[in-house]
Design an enzyme around this catalytic site. Sequence first.
Site, mmCIF file in Angstrom:
data_model
loop_
_atom_site.group_PDB
_atom_site.id
_atom_site.type_symbol
_atom_site.label_atom_id
_atom_site.label_comp_id
_atom_site.label_asym_id
_atom_site.label_seq_id
_atom_site.Cartn_x
_atom_site.Cartn_y
_atom_site.Cartn_z
ATOM 1 N N HIS A 154 0.734 -1.133 -0.007
ATOM 2 C CA HIS A 154 -0.223 -0.161 0.024
ATOM 3 C C HIS A 154 0.926 1.251 0.028
ATOM 4 O O HIS A 154 0.343 2.206 0.649
ATOM 5 C CB HIS A 154 -0.764 -0.076 1.125
ATOM 6 C CG HIS A 154 -1.941 -0.969 1.297
ATOM 7 N ND1 HIS A 154 -3.002 -1.219 0.421
ATOM 8 C CD2 HIS A 154 -1.744 -2.138 2.040
ATOM 9 C CE1 HIS A 154 -3.753 -2.589 0.693
ATOM 10 N NE2 HIS A 154 -2.890 -3.105 1.678
ATOM 11 N N SER A 277 14.741 16.587 -19.940
ATOM 12 C CA SER A 277 13.706 17.509 -20.260
ATOM 13 C C SER A 277 13.937 18.862 -21.009
ATOM 14 O O SER A 277 15.115 19.202 -20.863
ATOM 15 C CB SER A 277 13.117 18.355 -18.793
ATOM 16 O OG SER A 277 12.486 19.304 -18.599
#
Length: 447
Positions: A154, A277
């Site tokens: 989780h 980027s």
Amino acid sequence: MPSTVFDSLLFRDMFGTEAMRAIFTDEALVGRYLEAEAALARAQAKIGAIPVEAGPAIDAASKHIAIDFDRLRHETEIVGYPILPLVHQLSEAAGDFGGFVHWGATTQDIMDTANVLQIRSALDIVDADIEALRGILVGLAKQYRDTPMAGRTHLQQALPCTFGYKCAVWLSSIDRHAERLSTLRDRVLFGEFSGAAGTLASIGRGGLEMQAAYCEELNLAQPPITWHVARDGIAEVVTFLGLVTGSLAKIATDVMLMMATEFGEVSEPFVPGRGASSTMPQKRNPISCELILAAAKSVRQQVATMLDGMIHDFERATGPWHLEWIAIPESFILTASALANARYMLDGLVVHEKRMRENLDLTSGLIVAEAVMMHAAPRLGRQHAHDIVYNACREAIEGGGKLADILKKNEEVSQALGGEEAIDAACDPTNYLGLCGEMVDRVVAGR
């Protein structure tokens, strides 16, 4: 110019591979149609169903014909299928024996057989990629068998494991896909020659023998009965590709998350400019993982399409069959992309063992709270031990500090574990790796 990523000069090698695309080009597909027609003629000539000279003549014509693709395209748009227009050209090329082309066959016989020939070649590529990927994962599992890291459930740190264990879990699914592929061929690689309604009425007596000879020419299995409208085999192929890419997407998701700045546990292979980027010089994006995920999502949609496409009406369908013309090539090309990216990414994966250890110590011992509880349980009882450790964990979370130091202040725990050194040992994550190593050994045994 191309209008899809599969043919785009910009994107085609990101969403496919040259080898897989080559199997599904128009030229290759028409070549498979011709291969099927030639095999049928050879088989029929051998058993005396057509003149003995017709088989070699049609076979030779199929190999030397110069297809007029503009004519083929135009006539296909009119007819709705490419086989009748192709038969016209092949018959012309076969000269005096052109009247024996496509003897007793129907359009779907040739198209289905051609698709199976494509699938066979495409599965060979998938098989080779899976085997290569298995080898890479075996190497990673062995190399990092005992490298401790935080196991997470989780998205929270749960218990310690090893990176080799994680790789072995990945490997186990790929191993099962290899097993599936080995048996899938027997359910899928059938020839198709059954005539208009699948009854071989156009041939009559000797039709099954002719069908067997035809399949033998193509090294395909003879089906027990017509499969014009029984499409489970084709649907299984695409579903298999969905399973493969699903497993690759699970691996990609793990790697992508582990590459996040806050984790920093692995990195994709470095190539100058890859993942860069346009505005942030520091970026190193998980491009291979992203492409794997995109491919897997797209293949899953085709799985649903193929399951829907199994619903054919009566003895020849009115449309579901056409879905295969879209789903099969796209699914294989996307799967090839996912496999190629997975091989590249995992073969050059950079593993940051130091960062794994730092993350393992991030909770100051909370990750091994279960270990302390299980060590204390024989003396204190499981529930009482759980409550004591639970309270200690809450104190550590709310007030800071190491779990071991808090536990040392608890006389019950200290006595149950056997002193401060025993508490330190119980709170060392590397002492609570369970059977990770043994499980890795089981998965990689013999390799």
